[in-house]
Enzyme design. Structure first.
Site, PDB file in Angstrom:
ATOM      1  N   HIS A  59       0.810  -1.224   0.000  1.00  0.00           N
ATOM      2  CA  HIS A  59       0.000   0.000   0.000  1.00  0.00           C
ATOM      3  C   HIS A  59       0.838   1.267   0.000  1.00  0.00           C
ATOM      4  CE1 HIS A  59      -3.108  -2.623   2.281  1.00  0.00           C
ATOM      5  NE2 HIS A  59      -3.134  -2.854   0.984  1.00  0.00           N
ATOM      6  N   LYS A  82       6.453   5.389   7.409  1.00  0.00           N
ATOM      7  CA  LYS A  82       5.951   4.475   8.450  1.00  0.00           C
ATOM      8  C   LYS A  82       7.100   3.887   9.247  1.00  0.00           C
ATOM      9  CE  LYS A  82       2.186   3.403   5.337  1.00  0.00           C
ATOM     10  NZ  LYS A  82       1.824   2.564   4.189  1.00  0.00           N
ATOM     11  N   TYR A 107       2.453   0.719  14.070  1.00  0.00           N
ATOM     12  CA  TYR A 107       3.308   1.637  13.326  1.00  0.00           C
ATOM     13  C   TYR A 107       2.875   3.085  13.462  1.00  0.00           C
ATOM     14  CZ  TYR A 107      -0.155   0.521   9.618  1.00  0.00           C
ATOM     15  OH  TYR A 107      -1.296   0.278   8.896  1.00  0.00           O
ATOM     16  N   ASP A 162      -6.882  -5.729  -1.834  1.00  0.00           N
ATOM     17  CA  ASP A 162      -5.468  -6.018  -2.123  1.00  0.00           C
ATOM     18  C   ASP A 162      -5.318  -6.993  -3.283  1.00  0.00           C
ATOM     19  OD1 ASP A 162      -4.891  -4.305  -0.145  1.00  0.00           O
ATOM     20  OD2 ASP A 162      -4.020  -5.763   1.242  1.00  0.00           O
TER      21      ASP A 162
HETATM   22  C1  T46 Z   1      -4.919   2.061   7.109  1.00  0.00           C
HETATM   23  C2  T46 Z   1      -6.140   2.540   7.831  1.00  0.00           C
HETATM   24  C3  T46 Z   1      -7.347   1.863   7.769  1.00  0.00           C
HETATM   25  N1  T46 Z   1      -8.434   2.333   8.437  1.00  0.00           N
HETATM   26  C4  T46 Z   1      -9.660   1.557   8.373  1.00  0.00           C
HETATM   27  C5  T46 Z   1     -10.209   1.372   6.966  1.00  0.00           C
HETATM   28  C6  T46 Z   1     -10.820   0.017   6.973  1.00  0.00           C
HETATM   29  O1  T46 Z   1     -12.184   0.105   7.382  1.00  0.00           O
HETATM   30  C7  T46 Z   1     -10.033  -0.750   8.037  1.00  0.00           C
HETATM   31  C8  T46 Z   1      -9.018  -1.704   7.464  1.00  0.00           C
HETATM   32  O2  T46 Z   1      -8.249  -0.974   6.518  1.00  0.00           O
HETATM   33  P1  T46 Z   1      -7.289  -1.734   5.539  1.00  0.00           P
HETATM   34  O3  T46 Z   1      -7.912  -2.994   5.057  1.00  0.00           O
HETATM   35  O4  T46 Z   1      -6.790  -0.725   4.516  1.00  0.00           O
HETATM   36  O5  T46 Z   1      -6.081  -2.095   6.524  1.00  0.00           O
HETATM   37  P2  T46 Z   1      -4.686  -2.744   6.087  1.00  0.00           P
HETATM   38  O6  T46 Z   1      -4.849  -3.724   4.982  1.00  0.00           O
HETATM   39  O7  T46 Z   1      -4.013  -3.172   7.328  1.00  0.00           O
HETATM   40  O8  T46 Z   1      -3.922  -1.485   5.478  1.00  0.00           O
HETATM   41  C9  T46 Z   1      -2.623  -1.119   5.893  1.00  0.00           C
HETATM   42  O9  T46 Z   1      -1.778  -2.105   5.403  1.00  0.00           O
HETATM   43  C10 T46 Z   1      -0.444  -1.783   5.064  1.00  0.00           C
HETATM   44  C11 T46 Z   1       0.446  -2.695   5.848  1.00  0.00           C
HETATM   45  C12 T46 Z   1      -0.020  -0.406   5.182  1.00  0.00           C
HETATM   46  O10 T46 Z   1       1.164  -0.102   5.114  1.00  0.00           O
HETATM   47  C13 T46 Z   1      -1.008   0.678   5.335  1.00  0.00           C
HETATM   48  O11 T46 Z   1      -0.745   1.386   6.524  1.00  0.00           O
HETATM   49  C14 T46 Z   1      -2.411   0.272   5.360  1.00  0.00           C
HETATM   50  O12 T46 Z   1      -2.877   0.346   4.021  1.00  0.00           O
HETATM   51  O13 T46 Z   1      -9.373   0.241   8.842  1.00  0.00           O
HETATM   52  C15 T46 Z   1      -8.388   3.481   9.185  1.00  0.00           C
HETATM   53  O14 T46 Z   1      -9.402   3.904   9.760  1.00  0.00           O
HETATM   54  N2  T46 Z   1      -7.213   4.177   9.257  1.00  0.00           N
HETATM   55  C16 T46 Z   1      -6.087   3.748   8.613  1.00  0.00           C
HETATM   56  O15 T46 Z   1      -5.042   4.412   8.719  1.00  0.00           O
END
Ligand code: T46
Length: 192
Positions: free
Chosen positions: A64, A73, A133, A176
């Site tokens: 991401h 990060k 992070y 993803d």
């Molecule tokens: C990233 C993020 C997500 N959210 C909410 C949005 C979704 O409802 C839920 C899950 O989000 P997401 O599926 O994008 O989470 P990850 O797949 O862990 O995403 C992260 O994964 C990789 C490792 C990364 O480096 C990024 O920081 C980030 O994209 O949390 C938030 O409210 N705030 C945030 O900063």
């Protein structure tokens, strides 16, 4: 005495950080961030948001980045273990398109600083892995983007076999699974 050590990787700005661990009969103590000590070793970024996720084994989150409000990060694992991966997407970088990885575990207590302009992701190597992070800018979902984890041109070695993870057992979000390729990113002209 500065409690942090910065270890360069082959990619400019992408660094491993180790903190001094104070162990005793109760367990351990470490400072995981110090503005003063970080500045002393050339890490002058400001953090505005902390994140925390928990995953079972075989979860792959990433790769991401945000196209605006790009986030540096400072990542670490507080339970379990991950292989953490960063891909240099800075078009003016001599390592544009290159990746590096580091094993982050609750045991090794290592941290990885992934600068702005990188795609970031990780794969969890055991159940109940908790990932924490600090980010240098806020979450901006309207600018959420990424490149697909198994992009052939980038060629990341996720070391699945070494950790006994079968590709067909990987757990990724719908989002993803549908991320663009590196070539599509290059051709998009998106710059940070
Ligand atoms: C990233 C993020 C997500 N959210 C909410 C949005 C979704 O409802 C839920 C899950 O989000 P997401 O599926 O994008 O989470 P990850 O797949 O862990 O995403 C992260 O994964 C990789 C490792 C990364 O480096 C990024 O920081 C980030 O994209 O949390 C938030 O409210 N705030 C945030 O900063």
């Amino acid at each position: 005495m500065n409690k942090f050590k910065k270890i360069e990787t082959g990619i400019d700005g992408l660094v491993i950080i180790e903190s001094t661990i104070f162990g005793d009969s109760r367990g351990f103590f470490m400072e995981s961030y110090s503005k003063r000590d970080f500045e002393e070793i050339g890490l002058t970024m400001e953090f505005v948001q902390d994140n925390h996720s928990k995953s079972k084994k075989g979860v792959l989150r990433g790769l991401h980045f945000q196209t605006k409000h790009t986030q540096g990060k400072l990542v670490r694992v507080i339970a379990g273990s991950v292989l953490d991966v960063a891909v240099d997407l800075r078009r003016d970088s001599e390592t544009f398109g290159k990746w590096d990885s580091v094993l982050l575990t609750a045991g090794n207590k290592r941290m990885f600083y992934v600068p702005e302009g990188f795609a970031h992701g990780f794969i969890t190597l055991e159940d109940n892995t908790e990932f924490q992070y600090k980010c240098t800018d806020y979450y901006a979902p309207e600018y959420d983007s990424g490149i697909v984890w198994n992009d052939k041109e980038v060629g990341i070695d996720w070391e699945l076999e070494k950790y006994g993870i079968k590709e067909e057992e990987l757990s990724l979000s719908e989002k993803d699974m549908k991320l663009q390729t590196f070539r599509e990113f290059v051709e998009s002209g998106v710059e940070f």
